[in-house]
Design a protein around this motif. Structure first.
Motif, short mmCIF file in Angstrom:
data_model
loop_
_atom_site.label_atom_id
_atom_site.label_comp_id
_atom_site.label_asym_id
_atom_site.label_seq_id
_atom_site.Cartn_x
_atom_site.Cartn_y
_atom_site.Cartn_z
N UNK A 179 7.58 -15.11 31.68
CA UNK A 179 8.31 -13.92 31.46
C UNK A 179 7.76 -12.80 32.38
N UNK A 180 6.20 -12.54 32.49
CA UNK A 180 6.09 -11.77 33.21
C UNK A 180 6.34 -11.96 34.80
N UNK A 181 6.38 -13.16 35.40
CA UNK A 181 6.63 -13.46 36.55
C UNK A 181 8.19 -13.27 36.91
N UNK A 182 8.88 -13.39 35.71
CA UNK A 182 10.35 -13.44 36.28
C UNK A 182 10.86 -11.86 36.01
N UNK A 183 10.03 -11.16 34.88
CA UNK A 183 10.75 -9.81 34.60
C UNK A 183 9.73 -8.73 34.90
N UNK A 184 8.35 -9.12 35.32
CA UNK A 184 7.38 -8.10 35.49
C UNK A 184 7.03 -7.49 34.04
N UNK A 185 6.10 -6.42 34.17
CA UNK A 185 5.37 -6.22 32.71
C UNK A 185 5.74 -4.96 32.41
N UNK A 186 6.95 -4.24 32.79
CA UNK A 186 7.45 -3.24 32.18
C UNK A 186 8.13 -3.49 31.07
N UNK A 187 8.39 -2.86 29.74
CA UNK A 187 9.09 -3.04 28.70
C UNK A 187 10.43 -2.26 28.73
N UNK B 151 12.98 -2.22 27.31
CA UNK B 151 13.67 -1.42 26.23
C UNK B 151 13.27 0.10 26.01
N UNK B 152 12.09 0.11 26.79
CA UNK B 152 11.81 1.64 26.62
C UNK B 152 12.32 2.42 27.39
N UNK B 153 13.20 2.02 28.34
CA UNK B 153 14.32 2.97 29.16
C UNK B 153 15.22 3.41 28.36
N UNK B 154 15.53 2.78 27.20
CA UNK B 154 16.56 3.19 26.33
C UNK B 154 16.20 4.34 25.22
N UNK B 155 14.97 4.60 25.41
CA UNK B 155 14.61 5.79 24.48
C UNK B 155 15.01 7.08 25.08
N UNK B 156 15.23 7.89 24.15
CA UNK B 156 15.78 9.42 24.69
C UNK B 156 14.84 10.00 25.43
N UNK B 157 13.23 9.87 25.03
CA UNK B 157 12.48 10.60 25.77
C UNK B 157 12.11 9.85 27.08
N UNK B 158 12.55 8.90 27.31
CA UNK B 158 11.77 7.94 28.45
C UNK B 158 11.68 8.73 29.71
N UNK B 159 10.55 8.73 30.35
CA UNK B 159 10.38 9.06 31.81
C UNK B 159 9.36 8.21 32.43
N UNK B 160 10.06 7.82 33.57
CA UNK B 160 9.44 6.61 34.49
C UNK B 160 8.19 7.34 34.89
N UNK B 161 7.11 6.47 35.01
CA UNK B 161 6.00 6.63 35.63
C UNK B 161 5.96 6.53 37.05
N UNK B 162 5.84 7.54 37.91
CA UNK B 162 6.11 7.33 39.26
C UNK B 162 4.87 6.32 40.01
N UNK B 163 3.78 6.32 39.44
CA UNK B 163 2.62 5.52 39.83
C UNK B 163 3.03 3.89 39.50
N UNK C 29 -3.55 0.89 27.77
CA UNK C 29 -3.79 0.31 26.20
C UNK C 29 -2.51 0.64 25.23
N UNK C 30 -1.58 1.30 25.61
CA UNK C 30 -0.30 1.90 25.00
C UNK C 30 0.74 0.87 25.07
N UNK C 31 0.49 -0.11 26.10
CA UNK C 31 1.60 -0.82 26.35
C UNK C 31 1.51 -2.27 25.35
N UNK C 32 2.29 -3.24 25.29
CA UNK C 32 2.25 -4.18 24.46
C UNK C 32 3.30 -5.40 24.80
N UNK C 33 2.93 -6.48 24.49
CA UNK C 33 4.07 -7.74 24.77
C UNK C 33 4.62 -7.86 23.40
#
Length: 127
Positions: free
Chosen positions: A81-89, A91-103, A116-120
């Protein structure tokens, strides 16, 4: 066996993973023959229309003879899954307060551990 003995037997070793509305409980338990096995419980919080809430729980039992194959398969699947889709979650993009981290958005090297705030999010119902 008294209720107290049973409770002590149930509390051999436990770890909790909180993941948004879900909580995963990893509990070591003992069989009647005093061998150990693992229970994994997914507890998910649901909010009712009136503001009250309830939890739905799903549990799996994992015995020592299955540890190696289960662990190998879980690692293989999560690596895929990580190889095919990366480790970005995503579904977070669909949150109303989502802000993409430039780094994160410009970073190509995924060998650095996530915050430590991310999870699978793994649903054990599919296993």
């Amino acid at each position: 066996m008294s209720d107290r003995d049973y409770q002590e037997q149930e509390e051999i070793f436990s770890k909790v993973v909180r993941a948004g509305r879900r909580t995963y409980f990893f509990d070591v338990r003992a069989t009647k023959a005093d061998d150990y096995y693992l229970t994994i419980t997914e507890s998910k919080k649901f909010t009712n229309d009136d503001g009250s809430f309830h939890f739905k729980k799903h549990k799996i039992y994992l015995y020592k003879e299955d540890f190696q194959e289960f662990g190998d398969t879980l690692k293989e699947i999560t690596d895929f899954i990580i190889d095919k889709k990366g480790d970005e979650v995503i579904s977070d993009r669909h949150q109303s307060d989502y802000q993409r981290d430039e780094i994160t958005s410009t970073k190509k090297d995924v060998s650095t551990p996530n915050s430590t705030n991310s999870y699978t999010d793994i649903s054990f119902d599919d296993i």
